[in-house]
Write a protein that holds these residues in place. Structure first.
Motif, PDB file in Angstrom:
ATOM      1  N   TRP A   1       0.835  -1.201   0.000  1.00 34.82           N
ATOM      2  CA  TRP A   1       0.000   0.000   0.000  1.00 34.82           C
ATOM      3  C   TRP A   1       0.870   1.251   0.000  1.00 34.82           C
ATOM      4  O   TRP A   1       0.609   2.185  -0.731  1.00 34.82           O
ATOM      5  CB  TRP A   1      -0.912  -0.012   1.226  1.00 34.82           C
ATOM      6  CG  TRP A   1      -1.728   1.229   1.343  1.00 34.82           C
ATOM      7  CD1 TRP A   1      -2.915   1.490   0.729  1.00 34.82           C
ATOM      8  CD2 TRP A   1      -1.397   2.400   2.107  1.00 34.82           C
ATOM      9  NE1 TRP A   1      -3.345   2.752   1.071  1.00 34.82           N
ATOM     10  CE2 TRP A   1      -2.424   3.337   1.909  1.00 34.82           C
ATOM     11  CE3 TRP A   1      -0.337   2.749   2.919  1.00 34.82           C
ATOM     12  CZ2 TRP A   1      -2.426   4.581   2.508  1.00 34.82           C
ATOM     13  CZ3 TRP A   1      -0.326   3.989   3.516  1.00 34.82           C
ATOM     14  CH2 TRP A   1      -1.371   4.890   3.307  1.00 34.82           C
ATOM     15  N   TRP A   2       1.911   1.248   0.824  1.00 32.27           N
ATOM     16  CA  TRP A   2       2.788   2.415   0.930  1.00 32.27           C
ATOM     17  C   TRP A   2       3.488   2.698  -0.391  1.00 32.27           C
ATOM     18  O   TRP A   2       3.619   3.845  -0.799  1.00 32.27           O
ATOM     19  CB  TRP A   2       3.809   2.189   2.031  1.00 32.27           C
ATOM     20  CG  TRP A   2       4.827   3.281   2.129  1.00 32.27           C
ATOM     21  CD1 TRP A   2       6.091   3.260   1.644  1.00 32.27           C
ATOM     22  CD2 TRP A   2       4.658   4.555   2.731  1.00 32.27           C
ATOM     23  NE1 TRP A   2       6.720   4.441   1.910  1.00 32.27           N
ATOM     24  CE2 TRP A   2       5.861   5.261   2.578  1.00 32.27           C
ATOM     25  CE3 TRP A   2       3.603   5.181   3.386  1.00 32.27           C
ATOM     26  CZ2 TRP A   2       6.034   6.539   3.044  1.00 32.27           C
ATOM     27  CZ3 TRP A   2       3.796   6.453   3.851  1.00 32.27           C
ATOM     28  CH2 TRP A   2       4.991   7.117   3.680  1.00 32.27           C
ATOM     29  N   SER A   3       3.963   1.679  -1.077  1.00 30.35           N
ATOM     30  CA  SER A   3       4.697   1.897  -2.321  1.00 30.35           C
ATOM     31  C   SER A   3       3.791   2.423  -3.429  1.00 30.35           C
ATOM     32  O   SER A   3       4.272   3.126  -4.323  1.00 30.35           O
ATOM     33  CB  SER A   3       5.391   0.616  -2.765  1.00 30.35           C
ATOM     34  OG  SER A   3       4.435  -0.371  -3.065  1.00 30.35           O
ATOM     35  N   THR A   4       2.511   2.134  -3.394  1.00 28.30           N
ATOM     36  CA  THR A   4       1.617   2.659  -4.425  1.00 28.30           C
ATOM     37  C   THR A   4       1.055   4.028  -4.066  1.00 28.30           C
ATOM     38  O   THR A   4       0.672   4.772  -4.962  1.00 28.30           O
ATOM     39  CB  THR A   4       0.431   1.703  -4.672  1.00 28.30           C
ATOM     40  OG1 THR A   4      -0.265   1.482  -3.457  1.00 28.30           O
ATOM     41  CG2 THR A   4       0.905   0.389  -5.243  1.00 28.30           C
ATOM     42  N   HIS A   5       1.031   4.384  -2.805  1.00 22.81           N
ATOM     43  CA  HIS A   5       0.406   5.633  -2.397  1.00 22.81           C
ATOM     44  C   HIS A   5       1.374   6.745  -2.016  1.00 22.81           C
ATOM     45  O   HIS A   5       0.932   7.857  -1.742  1.00 22.81           O
ATOM     46  CB  HIS A   5      -0.550   5.395  -1.217  1.00 22.81           C
ATOM     47  CG  HIS A   5      -1.782   4.697  -1.612  1.00 22.81           C
ATOM     48  ND1 HIS A   5      -1.865   3.322  -1.660  1.00 22.81           N
ATOM     49  CD2 HIS A   5      -2.985   5.148  -2.032  1.00 22.81           C
ATOM     50  CE1 HIS A   5      -3.064   2.976  -2.062  1.00 22.81           C
ATOM     51  NE2 HIS A   5      -3.766   4.060  -2.282  1.00 22.81           N
ATOM     52  N   ARG A   6       2.647   6.451  -1.972  1.00 21.52           N
ATOM     53  CA  ARG A   6       3.571   7.537  -1.629  1.00 21.52           C
ATOM     54  C   ARG A   6       3.700   8.475  -2.819  1.00 21.52           C
ATOM     55  O   ARG A   6       3.614   8.079  -3.969  1.00 21.52           O
ATOM     56  CB  ARG A   6       4.923   6.998  -1.192  1.00 21.52           C
ATOM     57  CG  ARG A   6       5.667   6.279  -2.273  1.00 21.52           C
ATOM     58  CD  ARG A   6       6.966   5.767  -1.763  1.00 21.52           C
ATOM     59  NE  ARG A   6       7.577   4.981  -2.827  1.00 21.52           N
ATOM     60  CZ  ARG A   6       8.719   4.422  -2.738  1.00 21.52           C
ATOM     61  NH1 ARG A   6       9.402   4.527  -1.636  1.00 21.52           N
ATOM     62  NH2 ARG A   6       9.207   3.732  -3.729  1.00 21.52           N
ATOM     63  N   ARG A   7       3.907   9.697  -2.520  1.00 20.70           N
ATOM     64  CA  ARG A   7       3.970  10.726  -3.559  1.00 20.70           C
ATOM     65  C   ARG A   7       5.429  10.955  -3.951  1.00 20.70           C
ATOM     66  O   ARG A   7       6.230  11.421  -3.155  1.00 20.70           O
ATOM     67  CB  ARG A   7       3.383  12.031  -3.049  1.00 20.70           C
ATOM     68  CG  ARG A   7       1.961  11.891  -2.581  1.00 20.70           C
ATOM     69  CD  ARG A   7       1.026  12.277  -3.691  1.00 20.70           C
ATOM     70  NE  ARG A   7      -0.332  12.288  -3.185  1.00 20.70           N
ATOM     71  CZ  ARG A   7      -1.295  11.620  -3.754  1.00 20.70           C
ATOM     72  NH1 ARG A   7      -1.062  10.915  -4.805  1.00 20.70           N
ATOM     73  NH2 ARG A   7      -2.503  11.677  -3.252  1.00 20.70           N
ATOM     74  N   ILE A   8       5.741  10.629  -5.191  1.00 20.88           N
ATOM     75  CA  ILE A   8       7.070  10.901  -5.726  1.00 20.88           C
ATOM     76  C   ILE A   8       6.918  12.034  -6.727  1.00 20.88           C
ATOM     77  O   ILE A   8       6.031  12.009  -7.582  1.00 20.88           O
ATOM     78  CB  ILE A   8       7.661   9.661  -6.410  1.00 20.88           C
ATOM     79  CG1 ILE A   8       7.855   8.544  -5.405  1.00 20.88           C
ATOM     80  CG2 ILE A   8       8.975   9.996  -7.098  1.00 20.88           C
ATOM     81  CD1 ILE A   8       8.366   7.265  -5.994  1.00 20.88           C
TER      82      ILE A   8
END
Length: 133
Positions: free
Chosen positions: A46-53
């Protein structure tokens, strides 16, 4: 009856009681570890898809990975990501000078290797983009 006249009863040995507490402990620890592991896995997913880069960082990484030995692909990538990264006036001016020079490396089946001047402009633009971010 006197105490001495009481019949002596046999003392029986202790009965063995099955002890499975170690198995219960190991089972509970294993199940808890499995639940925590699955929870960490789904949280990471979940974190890898929702973090803002910042997309500019991703575009700049693409420009850093340009292979100057493949001039056609380098010209296309520089044009694509250069237009996206040219936010200030100085980078826009460099890109305006660079894009016409890149035209000879596009739209043809066989292209010559990149000139040193074109490579210098590309590296300058990438360096300026690094400084801006």
């Amino acid at each position: 009856m006197k105490v001495q006249e009481l019949p002596i009863r046999d003392i029986k040995p202790l009965l063995p009681i099955p002890d499975i507490s170690i198995y219960l402990f190991v089972g509970i620890v294993a199940v808890a570890s499995l639940v925590i592991g699955v929870g960490v896995f789904f949280f990471w997913k979940w974190w890898s898809t929702h973090r803002r880069i910042d997309p500019r960082v991703r575009w700049l990484r693409e420009l850093d990975a340009i292979d100057f030995d493949r001039p056609k692909k380098a010209a296309y990538l520089m044009t694509k990501y250069g237009r996206l990264l040219a936010e200030d006036k100085r980078r826009q001016e460099i890109l305006e000078q660079l894009i016409p020079k890149l035209e000879r490396y596009k739209y043809k089946k066989e292209v010559p290797p990149l000139d040193e001047e074109v490579k210098r402009f590309m590296k300058l633009f990438i360096e300026m983009s690094h400084d801006a971010l």
